[in-house]
Design a protein around this motif. Sequence first.
Motif, PDB file in Angstrom:
ATOM      1  N   GLU A   1       0.834  -1.197   0.000  1.00 10.46           N
ATOM      2  CA  GLU A   1       0.000   0.000   0.000  1.00 10.46           C
ATOM      3  C   GLU A   1       0.874   1.254   0.000  1.00 10.46           C
ATOM      4  N   ARG A   2       0.522   2.191  -0.826  1.00  5.62           N
ATOM      5  CA  ARG A   2       1.266   3.453  -0.859  1.00  5.62           C
ATOM      6  C   ARG A   2       0.991   4.221   0.430  1.00  5.62           C
ATOM      7  N   GLN A   3       2.025   4.656   1.087  1.00  2.85           N
ATOM      8  CA  GLN A   3       1.870   5.410   2.322  1.00  2.85           C
ATOM      9  C   GLN A   3       3.115   6.237   2.577  1.00  2.85           C
ATOM     10  N   GLU A   4       2.979   7.152   3.507  1.00  2.60           N
ATOM     11  CA  GLU A   4       4.141   7.938   3.914  1.00  2.60           C
ATOM     12  C   GLU A   4       4.975   7.125   4.894  1.00  2.60           C
ATOM     13  N   TYR A   5       6.283   7.228   4.776  1.00  2.13           N
ATOM     14  CA  TYR A   5       7.180   6.489   5.650  1.00  2.13           C
ATOM     15  C   TYR A   5       7.997   7.459   6.500  1.00  2.13           C
ATOM     16  N   LYS A   6       8.068   7.142   7.778  1.00  2.00           N
ATOM     17  CA  LYS A   6       8.891   7.932   8.692  1.00  2.00           C
ATOM     18  C   LYS A   6       9.996   7.024   9.243  1.00  2.00           C
ATOM     19  N   MET A   7      11.229   7.370   8.965  1.00  2.00           N
ATOM     20  CA  MET A   7      12.365   6.623   9.468  1.00  2.00           C
ATOM     21  C   MET A   7      13.004   7.398  10.616  1.00  2.00           C
ATOM     22  N   ASP A   8      12.986   6.799  11.802  1.00  2.00           N
ATOM     23  CA  ASP A   8      13.614   7.401  12.973  1.00  2.00           C
ATOM     24  C   ASP A   8      14.933   6.691  13.241  1.00  2.00           C
ATOM     25  N   ILE A   9      15.992   7.465  13.349  1.00  2.00           N
ATOM     26  CA  ILE A   9      17.329   6.912  13.576  1.00  2.00           C
ATOM     27  C   ILE A   9      17.879   7.474  14.883  1.00  2.00           C
ATOM     28  N   PHE A  10      18.259   6.568  15.798  1.00  2.00           N
ATOM     29  CA  PHE A  10      18.863   6.977  17.058  1.00  2.00           C
ATOM     30  C   PHE A  10      20.361   6.696  16.966  1.00  2.00           C
ATOM     31  N   PHE A  11      21.142   7.751  16.897  1.00  2.00           N
ATOM     32  CA  PHE A  11      22.587   7.644  16.732  1.00  2.00           C
ATOM     33  C   PHE A  11      23.279   7.437  18.073  1.00  2.00           C
ATOM     34  N   LYS A  12      24.409   6.762  18.032  1.00  2.00           N
ATOM     35  CA  LYS A  12      25.203   6.585  19.246  1.00  2.00           C
ATOM     36  C   LYS A  12      25.860   7.901  19.655  1.00  2.00           C
ATOM     37  N   GLU A  13      26.183   8.752  18.689  1.00  2.00           N
ATOM     38  CA  GLU A  13      26.855  10.016  18.967  1.00  2.00           C
ATOM     39  C   GLU A  13      26.000  11.172  18.482  1.00  2.00           C
ATOM     40  N   HIS A  14      25.833  12.171  19.336  1.00  2.00           N
ATOM     41  CA  HIS A  14      24.956  13.294  18.989  1.00  2.00           C
ATOM     42  C   HIS A  14      25.499  14.091  17.805  1.00  2.00           C
ATOM     43  N   GLN A  15      26.810  14.070  17.603  1.00  2.00           N
ATOM     44  CA  GLN A  15      27.377  14.813  16.478  1.00  2.00           C
ATOM     45  C   GLN A  15      26.899  14.249  15.142  1.00  2.00           C
ATOM     46  N   ARG A  16      26.765  12.925  15.065  1.00  2.00           N
ATOM     47  CA  ARG A  16      26.286  12.303  13.826  1.00  2.00           C
ATOM     48  C   ARG A  16      24.815  12.657  13.573  1.00  2.00           C
ATOM     49  N   ALA A  17      24.033  12.720  14.636  1.00  2.00           N
ATOM     50  CA  ALA A  17      22.627  13.092  14.481  1.00  2.00           C
ATOM     51  C   ALA A  17      22.509  14.523  13.958  1.00  2.00           C
ATOM     52  N   ARG A  18      23.293  15.415  14.493  1.00  2.00           N
ATOM     53  CA  ARG A  18      23.254  16.810  14.041  1.00  2.00           C
ATOM     54  C   ARG A  18      23.637  16.905  12.567  1.00  2.00           C
ATOM     55  N   ALA A  19      24.674  16.177  12.167  1.00  2.00           N
ATOM     56  CA  ALA A  19      25.086  16.206  10.764  1.00  2.00           C
ATOM     57  C   ALA A  19      24.004  15.626   9.854  1.00  2.00           C
ATOM     58  N   ALA A  20      23.365  14.531  10.288  1.00  2.00           N
ATOM     59  CA  ALA A  20      22.324  13.904   9.470  1.00  2.00           C
ATOM     60  C   ALA A  20      21.100  14.791   9.318  1.00  2.00           C
ATOM     61  N   SER A  21      20.851  15.641  10.304  1.00  2.00           N
ATOM     62  CA  SER A  21      19.653  16.492  10.269  1.00  2.00           C
ATOM     63  C   SER A  21      19.716  17.551   9.182  1.00  2.00           C
ATOM     64  N   TRP A  22      20.876  17.740   8.577  1.00  2.00           N
ATOM     65  CA  TRP A  22      21.002  18.745   7.523  1.00  2.00           C
ATOM     66  C   TRP A  22      20.493  18.244   6.176  1.00  2.00           C
ATOM     67  N   TYR A  23      20.272  16.925   6.049  1.00  2.00           N
ATOM     68  CA  TYR A  23      19.817  16.393   4.779  1.00  2.00           C
ATOM     69  C   TYR A  23      18.365  16.796   4.524  1.00  2.00           C
ATOM     70  N   PRO A  24      17.983  16.951   3.242  1.00  2.00           N
ATOM     71  CA  PRO A  24      16.593  17.313   2.921  1.00  2.00           C
ATOM     72  C   PRO A  24      15.601  16.329   3.528  1.00  2.00           C
ATOM     73  N   LYS A  25      14.515  16.853   4.072  1.00  2.00           N
ATOM     74  CA  LYS A  25      13.426  16.093   4.674  1.00  2.00           C
ATOM     75  C   LYS A  25      13.811  15.402   5.985  1.00  2.00           C
ATOM     76  N   ALA A  26      14.965  15.730   6.521  1.00  2.00           N
ATOM     77  CA  ALA A  26      15.380  15.187   7.816  1.00  2.00           C
ATOM     78  C   ALA A  26      15.275  16.278   8.864  1.00  2.00           C
ATOM     79  N   GLU A  27      14.943  15.870  10.078  1.00  2.00           N
ATOM     80  CA  GLU A  27      14.840  16.840  11.170  1.00  2.00           C
ATOM     81  C   GLU A  27      15.379  16.230  12.452  1.00  2.00           C
ATOM     82  N   LEU A  28      15.993  17.059  13.261  1.00  2.00           N
ATOM     83  CA  LEU A  28      16.505  16.623  14.554  1.00  2.00           C
ATOM     84  C   LEU A  28      15.340  16.526  15.527  1.00  2.00           C
ATOM     85  N   THR A  29      15.135  15.357  16.110  1.00  2.00           N
ATOM     86  CA  THR A  29      14.009  15.159  17.033  1.00  2.00           C
ATOM     87  C   THR A  29      14.461  14.968  18.477  1.00  2.00           C
TER      88      THR A  29
END
Length: 230
Positions: free
Chosen positions: A125-153
């Motif tokens: 079924e076509r649907q919206e997908y939300k991928m949540d990623i919990f990083f071991k290091e906060h620096q990697r999460a901050r860097a990943a949040s810069w990608y389009p459609k990504a947000e720091l949660t």
Amino acid sequence: MGGLDSSFDAVIYIGYHSPEGMNTNPLAHTTEHEWFNWIKINDRLASEFSMNVLYAANLGIPSVFLSGDRGICDHARDYCSDIVTVAVKEGVGNSSWNMHPEDSIRAIKSGVKEALRDVRPVCLERQEYKMDIFFKEHQRARAASWYPKAELTGSNSVRYTAEDVDELMAAFPTTRLHYVAADGCALLLRGELDAMEESTFQLYLRYHFATCERADLLGVTSHALDIFRK
């Protein structure tokens, strides 16, 4: 899943392991153990298996069989209720209890035969997908949040939202340049390769380099090289 396209009738998974976030395999991980504590898709714990299932289903191909540790077998049935599974090991802490290799081979052969007797069509079924990623290091999460459609949660967590599976699997903007079967069929020819004279080995290398990017032969390789451009 290199080389998979809509011409295939079914997918089987051999030698799979529990994902990051489960305690059922001492080697539990999801893509990069050093990076992630866990990955979830639409609030469900994701694994390399479950992501491959989505990719295959998006092509209209059902996933019918899986072997691996007991944890991934239980996880697989949560995603595909009619999938046939064979647990060949069980992990506790840093230890694992394993089925004898010969018994494993017999059980896997029997399970695959059972799975292929009743291959059912898959409908995604076509649907919206939300991928949540919990990083071991906060620096990697901050860097990943810069990608389009990504947000720091959270300090270590990022959410990426996609409108379909293709977009989900292309979470980061890259272009594939080459997908290469790094060793091809070498695992099956170890003895013969070790015994080859130099001239014969050079002929083998010519064959390998000529075929290592053929989509219909990628599945035989033990190691693959994926080359992307950001």
